[in-house]
Design an enzyme around this catalytic site. Structure first.
Site, PDB file in Angstrom:
ATOM      1  N   LYS A  17      -4.788  -1.453  -2.803  1.00 34.61           N
ATOM      2  CA  LYS A  17      -5.914  -1.181  -1.894  1.00 34.61           C
ATOM      3  C   LYS A  17      -5.477  -0.255  -0.773  1.00 34.61           C
ATOM      4  O   LYS A  17      -4.278  -0.169  -0.443  1.00 34.61           O
ATOM      5  CB  LYS A  17      -6.484  -2.481  -1.310  1.00 34.61           C
ATOM      6  N   ASP A 137      -5.115 -10.984   2.672  1.00 34.90           N
ATOM      7  CA  ASP A 137      -5.600  -9.869   1.843  1.00 34.90           C
ATOM      8  C   ASP A 137      -5.912 -10.292   0.412  1.00 34.90           C
ATOM      9  O   ASP A 137      -6.441  -9.488  -0.369  1.00 34.90           O
ATOM     10  CB  ASP A 137      -4.538  -8.763   1.763  1.00 34.90           C
TER      11      ASP A 137
HETATM   12  P1  ATP Z   1      -0.010  -6.509   2.813  1.00 31.21           P
HETATM   13  O1  ATP Z   1      -0.817  -7.260   1.790  1.00 31.21           O
HETATM   14  O2  ATP Z   1       0.447  -7.366   3.955  1.00 31.21           O
HETATM   15  O3  ATP Z   1      -0.598  -5.190   3.211  1.00 31.21           O
HETATM   16  P2  ATP Z   1       2.086  -4.897   1.707  1.00 31.21           P
HETATM   17  O4  ATP Z   1       1.196  -4.073   0.866  1.00 31.21           O
HETATM   18  O5  ATP Z   1       2.637  -4.213   2.918  1.00 31.21           O
HETATM   19  O6  ATP Z   1       1.360  -6.219   2.088  1.00 31.21           O
HETATM   20  P3  ATP Z   1       3.468  -6.064  -0.555  1.00 31.21           P
HETATM   21  O7  ATP Z   1       3.865  -5.003  -1.537  1.00 31.21           O
HETATM   22  O8  ATP Z   1       2.305  -6.907  -0.910  1.00 31.21           O
HETATM   23  O9  ATP Z   1       3.298  -5.411   0.870  1.00 31.21           O
HETATM   24  O10 ATP Z   1       4.784  -6.939  -0.301  1.00 31.21           O
HETATM   25  C1  ATP Z   1       5.034  -7.671   0.888  1.00 31.21           C
HETATM   26  C2  ATP Z   1       6.210  -8.602   0.611  1.00 31.21           C
HETATM   27  O11 ATP Z   1       5.771  -9.598  -0.331  1.00 31.21           O
HETATM   28  C3  ATP Z   1       7.386  -7.894  -0.043  1.00 31.21           C
HETATM   29  O12 ATP Z   1       8.398  -7.729   0.894  1.00 31.21           O
HETATM   30  C4  ATP Z   1       7.832  -8.808  -1.188  1.00 31.21           C
HETATM   31  O13 ATP Z   1       9.098  -9.351  -1.006  1.00 31.21           O
HETATM   32  C5  ATP Z   1       6.811  -9.939  -1.239  1.00 31.21           C
HETATM   33  N1  ATP Z   1       6.201 -10.090  -2.579  1.00 31.21           N
HETATM   34  C6  ATP Z   1       5.971 -11.249  -3.191  1.00 31.21           C
HETATM   35  N2  ATP Z   1       5.369 -11.066  -4.375  1.00 31.21           N
HETATM   36  C7  ATP Z   1       5.206  -9.748  -4.536  1.00 31.21           C
HETATM   37  C8  ATP Z   1       4.656  -8.937  -5.574  1.00 31.21           C
HETATM   38  N3  ATP Z   1       4.134  -9.469  -6.686  1.00 31.21           N
HETATM   39  N4  ATP Z   1       4.644  -7.602  -5.395  1.00 31.21           N
HETATM   40  C9  ATP Z   1       5.153  -7.069  -4.250  1.00 31.21           C
HETATM   41  N5  ATP Z   1       5.700  -7.775  -3.260  1.00 31.21           N
HETATM   42  C10 ATP Z   1       5.731  -9.113  -3.376  1.00 31.21           C
END
Ligand code: ATP
Length: 302
Positions: A17, A137
């Site tokens: 997203k 989210d």
């Molecule tokens: P947000 O939803 O807060 O915007 P983001 O997009 O910045 O998150 P994500 O890629 O969702 O970040 O990852 C955030 C943290 O979640 C990572 O540091 C990771 O260790 C953990 N995590 C747990 N499961 C997953 C997954 N399936 N994919 C990615 N990260 C994951």
């Protein structure tokens, strides 16, 4: 001769997203910030494959992402709620950058919940409750598409499809921790008063009430951008680079560090593709994306 045993497998996409806008409000009693945001699901997506196991515990494979994975936590939440599905293995094929502000983990968790519900029924309110417990989210990703997020982002109202648009995504070499960005936003005094947040929510709902509406320029704002830039000054450079491509807007995605150039109009896809080509040398992995195609259901895998 008995037919060879076939493992049942299901697949689902987990679209990344962007937040086309994000207005930050005061901290709530549970420590989360109030916000008003427009989520858009993208053609950039992870994919998940669920295989039914004969016996044993649920398993999750997600190369490159340390445990605990949000997919494992989604399955654990379902089991705790009494979900009666057979043991499963879920493999996650990551394409969305991690800790990038693109909600990849949330999308994976939501896709896992969709897959599990396709295998054995779960009451929709239970799915929503588990989703909200995994992260603010996650509920928005249960039904990918444009949506208005309020509360801390977990209260989701689907929006009509927006005017044609496309984005160029500029990934950053390293992620940012969401919690750290919110702390920096507090330190910088960025949260808006509750009344202002309510006014912006009304303005957004009115602007996007009809199919084919574009977000008005003055509402394409991400209040977390200044906090992300403060922690990672290179984001300012990426925003400037996105603007040089002729994008209508340069935005930070969620809590960053990913930057996106947003293009509106019938030529948006071609313009975003040209921008990705122009910037791919400086931003490895730069790509053009469009809104996720509907429907993002689960399919039986061969
Ligand atoms: P947000 O939803 O807060 O915007 P983001 O997009 O910045 O998150 P994500 O890629 O969702 O970040 O990852 C955030 C943290 O979640 C990572 O540091 C990771 O260790 C953990 N995590 C747990 N499961 C997953 C997954 N399936 N994919 C990615 N990260 C994951």
């Amino acid at each position: 001769m008995p037919a060879a045993h076939q493992t049942r497998r299901l697949r689902a996409l987990a679209p990344a997203k962007v937040n086309l806008c994000l207005f930050l409000g005061p901290v709530r009693g549970d420590g989360r910030h109030e916000l008003v945001t427009v989520f858009e699901s993208l053609s950039l997506a992870d994919s998940l494959e669920l295989s039914v196991l004969d016996h044993g515990d649920d398993r999750v494979v997600c190369p490159g992402v340390p445990e605990p994975n949000l997919v494992s936590r989604a399955l654990a939440g379902l089991r705790a709620a009494g979900w009666a599905g057979p043991p499963v293995a879920i493999e996650v094929f990551k394409r969305t950058p991690v800790a990038a502000g693109m909600g990849g983990g949330s999308a994976d968790a939501a896709a896992a919940l969709r897959l599990a519900a396709a295998l054995a029924p779960v009451p929709p309110p239970v799915v929503t409750e588990i989703a909200a417990s995994l992260g603010a989210d996650v509920p928005a990703q249960l039904r990918p598409g444009p949506s208005l997020g309020t509360g801390a982002g977990e209260v989701v109202e689907p929006l009509e499809p927006l005017a044609p648009h496309a984005l160029v995504i500029l990934p950053a070499p390293a992620g940012l921790a969401t919690a750290e960005v919110y702390r920096e936003a507090d330190r910088l005094g960025l949260p808006r008063p509750a009344e202002e947040l309510a006014r912006l929510r009304r303005a957004l709902a009115a602007a996007l009430a009809h199919p084919g509406a574009a977000l008005p320029d003055e509402l394409v704002v991400n209040d977390l951008a200044a906090a992300a830039v403060s922690l990672r000054p290179a984001i300012a450079r990426a925003l400037a680079d996105a603007r040089t491509t002729g994008a209508d807007h340069a935005i930070v995605s969620g809590s960053g560090p990913t930057v996106a150039g947003l293009f509106w109009g019938e030529e948006a896809t071609a313009r975003a593709a040209a921008a990705a080509g122009a910037l791919s040398g400086r931003y490895p992995g730069a790509c053009a994306v469009v809104p996720a195609a509907e429907p993002t259901g689960t399919v039986e895998a061969a």
